[in-house]
Design a protein around this motif. Structure first.
Motif, mmCIF file in Angstrom:
data_model
loop_
_atom_site.group_PDB
_atom_site.id
_atom_site.type_symbol
_atom_site.label_atom_id
_atom_site.label_comp_id
_atom_site.label_asym_id
_atom_site.label_seq_id
_atom_site.Cartn_x
_atom_site.Cartn_y
_atom_site.Cartn_z
ATOM 1 N N MET A 1 11.564 -1.511 28.786
ATOM 2 C CA MET A 1 10.778 -0.615 27.939
ATOM 3 C C MET A 1 10.889 -1.008 26.469
ATOM 4 N N ALA A 2 12.112 -1.379 26.057
ATOM 5 C CA ALA A 2 12.324 -1.753 24.666
ATOM 6 C C ALA A 2 11.509 -2.979 24.302
ATOM 7 N N ARG A 3 11.463 -3.932 25.248
ATOM 8 C CA ARG A 3 10.692 -5.146 24.990
ATOM 9 C C ARG A 3 9.214 -4.826 24.835
ATOM 10 N N LYS A 4 8.699 -3.909 25.678
ATOM 11 C CA LYS A 4 7.284 -3.549 25.618
ATOM 12 C C LYS A 4 6.966 -2.882 24.292
ATOM 13 N N GLU A 5 7.873 -1.974 23.823
ATOM 14 C CA GLU A 5 7.652 -1.306 22.548
ATOM 15 C C GLU A 5 7.665 -2.306 21.404
ATOM 16 N N ASN A 6 8.584 -3.266 21.454
ATOM 17 C CA ASN A 6 8.634 -4.283 20.414
ATOM 18 C C ASN A 6 7.372 -5.131 20.398
ATOM 19 N N ALA A 7 6.860 -5.452 21.595
ATOM 20 C CA ALA A 7 5.637 -6.250 21.675
ATOM 21 C C ALA A 7 4.447 -5.479 21.108
ATOM 22 N N ASP A 8 4.378 -4.165 21.422
ATOM 23 C CA ASP A 8 3.293 -3.341 20.889
ATOM 24 C C ASP A 8 3.388 -3.221 19.376
ATOM 25 N N THR A 9 4.626 -3.069 18.875
ATOM 26 C CA THR A 9 4.819 -2.960 17.434
ATOM 27 C C THR A 9 4.411 -4.238 16.726
ATOM 28 N N ALA A 10 4.720 -5.387 17.355
ATOM 29 C CA ALA A 10 4.359 -6.671 16.749
ATOM 30 C C ALA A 10 2.860 -6.908 16.824
ATOM 31 N N ALA A 11 2.223 -6.349 17.858
ATOM 32 C CA ALA A 11 0.786 -6.576 18.019
ATOM 33 C C ALA A 11 -0.043 -5.744 17.058
ATOM 34 N N ASN A 12 0.453 -4.536 16.707
ATOM 35 C CA ASN A 12 -0.314 -3.644 15.842
ATOM 36 C C ASN A 12 -0.602 -4.241 14.469
ATOM 37 N N PRO A 13 0.399 -4.837 13.766
ATOM 38 C CA PRO A 13 0.072 -5.473 12.490
ATOM 39 C C PRO A 13 -0.985 -6.566 12.633
ATOM 40 N N GLY A 14 -0.964 -7.271 13.779
ATOM 41 C CA GLY A 14 -1.965 -8.308 14.003
ATOM 42 C C GLY A 14 -3.355 -7.720 14.121
ATOM 43 N N ARG A 15 -3.476 -6.586 14.834
ATOM 44 C CA ARG A 15 -4.776 -5.931 14.979
ATOM 45 C C ARG A 15 -5.263 -5.403 13.633
ATOM 46 N N LEU A 16 -4.351 -4.776 12.867
ATOM 47 C CA LEU A 16 -4.732 -4.244 11.559
ATOM 48 C C LEU A 16 -5.163 -5.364 10.610
ATOM 49 N N LYS A 17 -4.460 -6.479 10.677
ATOM 50 C CA LYS A 17 -4.825 -7.616 9.838
ATOM 51 C C LYS A 17 -6.190 -8.160 10.223
ATOM 52 N N GLN A 18 -6.474 -8.206 11.530
ATOM 53 C CA GLN A 18 -7.777 -8.676 11.996
ATOM 54 C C GLN A 18 -8.894 -7.746 11.539
ATOM 55 N N ILE A 19 -8.655 -6.429 11.613
ATOM 56 C CA ILE A 19 -9.648 -5.469 11.146
ATOM 57 C C ILE A 19 -9.894 -5.634 9.653
ATOM 58 N N ALA A 20 -8.797 -5.837 8.897
ATOM 59 C CA ALA A 20 -8.934 -6.011 7.448
ATOM 60 C C ALA A 20 -9.736 -7.273 7.117
ATOM 61 N N LEU A 21 -9.463 -8.362 7.839
ATOM 62 C CA LEU A 21 -10.196 -9.602 7.604
ATOM 63 C C LEU A 21 -11.675 -9.434 7.962
ATOM 64 N N THR A 22 -11.935 -8.722 9.065
ATOM 65 C CA THR A 22 -13.320 -8.469 9.460
ATOM 66 C C THR A 22 -14.041 -7.643 8.412
ATOM 67 N N TYR A 23 -13.347 -6.655 7.856
ATOM 68 C CA TYR A 23 -13.954 -5.812 6.825
ATOM 69 C C TYR A 23 -14.277 -6.638 5.576
ATOM 70 N N LYS A 24 -13.348 -7.492 5.168
ATOM 71 C CA LYS A 24 -13.591 -8.328 3.980
ATOM 72 C C LYS A 24 -14.780 -9.261 4.198
ATOM 73 N N MET A 25 -14.846 -9.857 5.398
ATOM 74 C CA MET A 25 -15.958 -10.753 5.705
ATOM 75 C C MET A 25 -17.284 -9.994 5.694
ATOM 76 N N THR A 26 -17.270 -8.786 6.285
ATOM 77 C CA THR A 26 -18.492 -7.990 6.341
ATOM 78 C C THR A 26 -18.914 -7.537 4.955
ATOM 79 N N ARG A 27 -17.959 -7.181 4.125
ATOM 80 C CA ARG A 27 -18.266 -6.660 2.792
ATOM 81 C C ARG A 27 -18.907 -7.726 1.904
ATOM 82 N N ARG A 28 -18.609 -9.004 2.179
ATOM 83 C CA ARG A 28 -19.249 -10.064 1.395
ATOM 84 C C ARG A 28 -20.760 -10.070 1.614
#
Length: 233
Positions: A1-28
């Motif tokens: 369970m701990a490993r799964k939580e750590n993997a989810d925690t590590a994945a969330n910053p990646g998703r947020l970063k992808q959304i931010a990059l998509t927003y910047k690209m779209t805003r151009r």
């Protein structure tokens, strides 16, 4: 369970970063995307909250309005981001190949199966609808490339339907943003084994890259032989 939580925690910053990059690209390409998305969310939430007060259930309708507002914002943002991405790809060499790579599961894409000196190009996709040849470039020259590719394939896949698409905004052409939906609307006439057999036959025929002749003469300096194939036994 701990490993799964750590993997989810590590994945969330990646998703947020992808959304931010998509927003910047779209805003151009779409400077009002932030205002539009925020406006949709506020209006949706406000309408449900107002209805909640009218029927004396502001909490329930407020929660529902918040969820639906978030969903509406995601849908609007996705559509505007997609429109911005297609706008940036329009007219770029290989744009159609990028679209074909994202058509969906069940399709096998081979980019640049035919090309001429003017860089007009034909890509190929194989799925349950048959074979789809997608040409991009000058329409008159692309028609010749498509006809030549059909003739070349006719000896190999005689029992598979072949469709052709020319990317563009003219008569009889398909805009880049509609290539995917056009392909998905094609009737599915082949079973899985037939698709596999067609792919195998086309691979055996080869494509532009595999049929490209190797240069003659001495090997250029710095070029390495592939592993396992350069040593005599």
């Amino acid at each position: 369970m701990a490993r799964k939580e750590n993997a989810d925690t590590a994945a969330n910053p990646g998703r947020l970063k992808q959304i931010a990059l998509t927003y910047k690209m779209t805003r151009r390409a779409d400077s009002k995307v932030g205002l539009v998305v925020a406006g949709v969310g506020i209006v949706t939430f406000g309408v449900f909250l107002a209805v909640g007060f009218l029927i004396n259930h502001p909490i329930y309708l407020g929660i529902l309005g918040f969820i639906l507002a978030f969903l509406a914002m995601a849908i609007i943002f996705g559509r505007r981001a997609e429109r911005a991405a297609f706008g940036q790809m329009e007219g770029q060499p290989g744009a159609a190949a990028a679209v074909l790579e994202n058509v969906g599961r069940g399709w096998t894409t081979t980019p640049a199966v035919a090309m001429n000196r003017n860089q007009d190009v034909v890509h190929r996709a194989v799925g349950k609808a048959g074979i789809v040849l997608v040409g991009e470039g000058n329409p008159n020259r692309v028609k010749g490339l498509l006809a030549a590719e059909k003739k070349r394939m006719a000896r190999i896949v005689v029992d598979v339907p072949v469709h052709d698409i020319i990317v563009g905004d003219g008569d009889g052409q398909v805009p880049l943003k509609k290539v995917r939906t056009t392909m998905l609307k094609l009737p599915r006439v082949l079973a899985g084994p037939q698709v596999t057999a067609a792919n195998d036959r086309l691979r055996a025929m080869g494509d532009l890259m595999s049929n490209m002749p190797l240069p003659k003469g001495p090997m250029p300096k710095g070029m390495r032989m592939p592993r396992g194939g350069g040593k005599p036994r």
